[in-house]
Design an enzyme around this catalytic site. Structure first.
Site, PDB file in Angstrom:
ATOM      1  N   THR A  50     114.450  60.919  -1.229  1.00  0.00           N
ATOM      2  CA  THR A  50     115.778  61.402  -1.121  1.00  0.00           C
ATOM      3  C   THR A  50     116.260  61.071   0.272  1.00  0.00           C
ATOM      4  OG1 THR A  50     115.348  63.402  -2.697  1.00  0.00           O
ATOM      5  CG2 THR A  50     117.104  63.351  -0.750  1.00  0.00           C
TER       6      THR A  50
ATOM      7  N   GLY B 245     101.342  66.592  -8.986  1.00  0.00           N
ATOM      8  CA  GLY B 245     100.009  66.087  -9.426  1.00  0.00           C
ATOM      9  C   GLY B 245      99.645  66.905 -10.769  1.00  0.00           C
TER      10      GLY B 245
ATOM     11  N   PHE C 284     108.267  58.423  -2.066  1.00  0.00           N
ATOM     12  CA  PHE C 284     107.170  57.389  -1.823  1.00  0.00           C
ATOM     13  C   PHE C 284     107.924  56.462  -0.936  1.00  0.00           C
ATOM     14  CE2 PHE C 284     104.946  53.493  -2.055  1.00  0.00           C
ATOM     15  CZ  PHE C 284     103.506  54.044  -1.691  1.00  0.00           C
TER      16      PHE C 284
ATOM     17  N   LYS D 281     118.342  66.066 -11.026  1.00  0.00           N
ATOM     18  CA  LYS D 281     116.756  66.296 -10.999  1.00  0.00           C
ATOM     19  C   LYS D 281     116.564  67.824 -10.988  1.00  0.00           C
ATOM     20  CE  LYS D 281     112.477  64.855  -8.803  1.00  0.00           C
ATOM     21  NZ  LYS D 281     111.813  63.701  -8.173  1.00  0.00           N
TER      22      LYS D 281
ATOM     23  N   LYS E  13     111.138  56.826   0.700  1.00  0.00           N
ATOM     24  CA  LYS E  13     112.151  57.341   1.202  1.00  0.00           C
ATOM     25  C   LYS E  13     113.221  56.487   1.614  1.00  0.00           C
ATOM     26  CE  LYS E  13     110.005  61.775   1.891  1.00  0.00           C
ATOM     27  NZ  LYS E  13     110.729  62.833   1.144  1.00  0.00           N
TER      28      LYS E  13
ATOM     29  N   ASN F  10     118.323  58.496  -5.159  1.00  0.00           N
ATOM     30  CA  ASN F  10     118.178  59.895  -5.208  1.00  0.00           C
ATOM     31  C   ASN F  10     118.562  60.244  -3.822  1.00  0.00           C
ATOM     32  OD1 ASN F  10     116.865  62.399  -4.302  1.00  0.00           O
ATOM     33  ND2 ASN F  10     115.792  61.931  -6.348  1.00  0.00           N
TER      34      ASN F  10
ATOM     35  N   ASN G 256     110.805  68.265 -10.447  1.00  0.00           N
ATOM     36  CA  ASN G 256     110.516  68.260  -9.023  1.00  0.00           C
ATOM     37  C   ASN G 256     109.045  68.827  -8.837  1.00  0.00           C
ATOM     38  OD1 ASN G 256     110.529  67.789  -5.992  1.00  0.00           O
ATOM     39  ND2 ASN G 256     112.889  67.657  -6.541  1.00  0.00           N
ATOM     40  N   THR G 257     108.911  69.073  -7.598  1.00  0.00           N
ATOM     41  CA  THR G 257     107.619  69.872  -7.206  1.00  0.00           C
ATOM     42  C   THR G 257     107.796  71.382  -7.540  1.00  0.00           C
ATOM     43  OG1 THR G 257     108.230  70.009  -5.036  1.00  0.00           O
ATOM     44  CG2 THR G 257     106.770  68.295  -5.643  1.00  0.00           C
TER      45      THR G 257
ATOM     46  N   ASN H  53     103.340  69.184  -0.512  1.00  0.00           N
ATOM     47  CA  ASN H  53     104.106  68.622   0.455  1.00  0.00           C
ATOM     48  C   ASN H  53     105.508  69.286   0.965  1.00  0.00           C
ATOM     49  OD1 ASN H  53     107.179  67.086   0.180  1.00  0.00           O
ATOM     50  ND2 ASN H  53     106.331  67.207  -1.884  1.00  0.00           N
ATOM     51  N   ALA H  54     105.446  69.287   2.466  1.00  0.00           N
ATOM     52  CA  ALA H  54     106.654  70.072   2.943  1.00  0.00           C
ATOM     53  C   ALA H  54     107.519  69.331   3.783  1.00  0.00           C
ATOM     54  CB  ALA H  54     106.238  71.134   3.426  1.00  0.00           C
TER      55      ALA H  54
ATOM     56  N   ASN I 168     111.937  72.161  -0.302  1.00  0.00           N
ATOM     57  CA  ASN I 168     111.821  72.073   1.502  1.00  0.00           C
ATOM     58  C   ASN I 168     113.008  71.965   2.307  1.00  0.00           C
ATOM     59  OD1 ASN I 168     109.074  72.182   0.936  1.00  0.00           O
ATOM     60  ND2 ASN I 168     108.977  69.641   0.205  1.00  0.00           N
ATOM     61  N   THR I 169     114.119  72.006   1.628  1.00  0.00           N
ATOM     62  CA  THR I 169     115.153  72.215   2.438  1.00  0.00           C
ATOM     63  C   THR I 169     115.865  73.615   1.905  1.00  0.00           C
ATOM     64  OG1 THR I 169     115.898  69.893   2.276  1.00  0.00           O
ATOM     65  CG2 THR I 169     117.507  71.387   2.562  1.00  0.00           C
TER      66      THR I 169
ATOM     67  N   PHE J 286     112.851  66.206   3.314  1.00  0.00           N
ATOM     68  CA  PHE J 286     113.982  64.969   3.489  1.00  0.00           C
ATOM     69  C   PHE J 286     113.939  64.160   4.676  1.00  0.00           C
ATOM     70  CE2 PHE J 286     116.987  67.227   0.326  1.00  0.00           C
ATOM     71  CZ  PHE J 286     116.029  67.013  -0.717  1.00  0.00           C
TER      72      PHE J 286
ATOM     73  N   SER K 135     114.737  70.119  -4.505  1.00  0.00           N
ATOM     74  CA  SER K 135     113.520  70.228  -3.628  1.00  0.00           C
ATOM     75  C   SER K 135     113.304  71.644  -2.943  1.00  0.00           C
ATOM     76  CB  SER K 135     113.637  69.172  -2.471  1.00  0.00           C
ATOM     77  OG  SER K 135     113.176  69.436  -1.331  1.00  0.00           O
TER      78      SER K 135
HETATM   79  C1  LIG Z   1     105.061  63.370  -0.530  1.00  0.00           C
HETATM   80  C2  LIG Z   1     106.082  63.688  -1.639  1.00  0.00           C
HETATM   81  C3  LIG Z   1     107.417  63.465  -1.271  1.00  0.00           C
HETATM   82  C4  LIG Z   1     108.285  63.667  -2.195  1.00  0.00           C
HETATM   83  N1  LIG Z   1     109.618  63.632  -1.919  1.00  0.00           N
HETATM   84  C5  LIG Z   1     110.603  63.698  -2.785  1.00  0.00           C
HETATM   85  C6  LIG Z   1     112.063  63.485  -2.641  1.00  0.00           C
HETATM   86  O1  LIG Z   1     112.332  63.176  -1.086  1.00  0.00           O
HETATM   87  N2  LIG Z   1     112.761  63.721  -3.425  1.00  0.00           N
HETATM   88  C7  LIG Z   1     112.765  63.951  -4.716  1.00  0.00           C
HETATM   89  O2  LIG Z   1     113.730  64.209  -5.551  1.00  0.00           O
HETATM   90  N3  LIG Z   1     111.309  64.256  -5.132  1.00  0.00           N
HETATM   91  C8  LIG Z   1     110.242  64.036  -4.048  1.00  0.00           C
HETATM   92  N4  LIG Z   1     109.010  64.512  -4.442  1.00  0.00           N
HETATM   93  C9  LIG Z   1     108.728  64.770  -6.023  1.00  0.00           C
HETATM   94  C10 LIG Z   1     108.224  63.455  -6.740  1.00  0.00           C
HETATM   95  O3  LIG Z   1     109.414  62.739  -6.868  1.00  0.00           O
HETATM   96  C11 LIG Z   1     107.981  64.234  -8.296  1.00  0.00           C
HETATM   97  O4  LIG Z   1     109.143  64.720  -8.842  1.00  0.00           O
HETATM   98  C12 LIG Z   1     106.894  65.315  -8.028  1.00  0.00           C
HETATM   99  O5  LIG Z   1     105.889  65.024  -7.168  1.00  0.00           O
HETATM  100  C13 LIG Z   1     106.490  65.753  -9.388  1.00  0.00           C
HETATM  101  O6  LIG Z   1     106.047  64.562 -10.046  1.00  0.00           O
HETATM  102  P1  LIG Z   1     104.183  64.151 -10.096  1.00  0.00           P
HETATM  103  O7  LIG Z   1     103.364  65.411 -10.316  1.00  0.00           O
HETATM  104  O8  LIG Z   1     103.851  63.110 -11.205  1.00  0.00           O
HETATM  105  O9  LIG Z   1     103.915  63.730  -8.573  1.00  0.00           O
HETATM  106  C14 LIG Z   1     107.908  64.413  -3.518  1.00  0.00           C
HETATM  107  C15 LIG Z   1     106.459  64.242  -3.898  1.00  0.00           C
HETATM  108  C16 LIG Z   1     105.571  64.116  -3.051  1.00  0.00           C
HETATM  109  C17 LIG Z   1     104.198  64.259  -3.322  1.00  0.00           C
END
Ligand SMILES: Cc1cc2nc3c(=O)[nH]c(=O)nc-3n(C[C@H](O)[C@H](O)[C@H](O)COP(=O)(O)O)c2cc1C
Length: 274
Positions: free
Chosen positions: A90, A261, A68, A213, A70, A144, A242-243, A115-116, A182-183, A119, A180
């Site tokens: 990150t 989510g 959120f 993480k 960054k 991070n 993470n996601t 999300n994609a 996405n990298t 970073f 992550s």
């Molecule tokens: C838009 C978006 C961007 C994110 N960017 C990062 C990131 O840069 N680095 C990271 O470690 N996690 C990132 N996350 C993952 C979140 O920190 C979190 O680990 C993930 O959303 C799972 O938790 P939640 O389901 O409670 O949201 C991102 C998530 C979202 C939705």
């Protein structure tokens, strides 16, 4: 207040909604009492909620996850919203734009996001200046860190150690993000030799706590093994998770990016409490 403005924000493209939120929350840096006054009931603390973890006192246990803020622009605003701590990033050594837009999608009925981003961040140089300007922070701050997309895997260690060396003075804790999706190739770094080497080097650079993480896309047993190994080599804690790239969780998934989510909750909890 959120329930009132949510329908308006949801009419906007997600990244535009985020930009508006950032503008408002940034203003707290210029005049912190204003936003705290506007949200005067939001920050809750109580002796029962307080915890001292690795030398830092957390006034309440609800933190804002990485992604959120960054670029470390909203630390004061995050407290005004009520969060007991925040995790910036990150961030990467060199500023990078991230993946092409659109790269952030709502799945409203499923209360989830995909999300994609890749970073997108202002990079070490700018973010370090910002941290200097805002230090000391009103809440504990985790930093991070990740590697740049152009950094080959065999040079990834250099990105992480550079960021630790330059930023540890500002952090209450640091987070190694190798989870992550996405990298390209990043998650391949979730292996014993990289983690052991990184934490061994990191411990030489700082006494600050460093957390790992992890991704949710492994079995709970694998996650336990990976976490135990990280802790043995110096990790002070694990951030789960993470996601996910488990697209079967969504009815109509996009073809790229990590899912977070509500639909991730069960999978994430299975890792957290195997
Ligand atoms: C838009 C978006 C961007 C994110 N960017 C990062 C990131 O840069 N680095 C990271 O470690 N996690 C990132 N996350 C993952 C979140 O920190 C979190 O680990 C993930 O959303 C799972 O938790 P939640 O389901 O409670 O949201 C991102 C998530 C979202 C939705």
């Amino acid at each position: 207040m959120y329930e009132t403005i949510k329908p308006l924000l949801f009419k906007l493209e997600p990244e535009n909604a985020h930009r508006i939120a950032e503008c408002v929350l940034r203003s707290a840096n210029l005049f912190p009492p204003l936003l705290e006054w506007a949200l005067h009931d939001a920050f809750v603390t109580h002796p029962l909620l307080q915890q001292k973890l690795f030398g830092t006192t957390f006034d309440n246990p609800v933190g804002l996850a990485a992604g959120f803020d960054k670029n470390a622009t909203m630390i004061a605003g995050t407290k005004a919203l009520g969060f007991g701590y925040t995790e910036i990033g990150t961030l990467t050594p060199i500023r990078q734009a991230g993946n092409p837009k659109p790269r952030l999608f709502r799945h409203i009925d499923e209360e989830s996001l995909q999300n994609a981003m890749g970073f997108n961040n202002d990079g070490l140089f700018l973010i370090q200046q910002r941290l200097e300007a805002y230090f000391p922070f009103p809440i504990p701050v985790g930093i991070n860190i990740g590697k740049n997309k152009i950094t080959p895997e065999n040079e990834a260690l250099y990105d992480y150690t550079k960021l630790i060396r330059e930023l540890h003075g500002f952090a209450d804790y640091m987070v190694i993000n190798i989870s992550s999706p996405n990298t390209p190739g990043l998650r391949d770094l979730q292996n014993e030799s990289f983690i052991a080497e990184l934490f061994t080097r990191a411990k030489e650079l700082t006494e600050k706590p460093i957390l790992l993480k992890i991704a949710p896309d492994m079995s709970p047993a694998q996650a336990v093994d990976l976490s135990a190994m990280a802790v043995e080599t110096g990790a002070e804690g694990i951030i789960a998770t993470n996601t996910t790239v488990d697209y079967s969780l969504l009815r109509c998934p996009r073809d790229a990016g990590g899912i977070s989510g509500k639909v991730l909750q069960e999978k994430s909890f299975a890792i957290l409490m195997p």
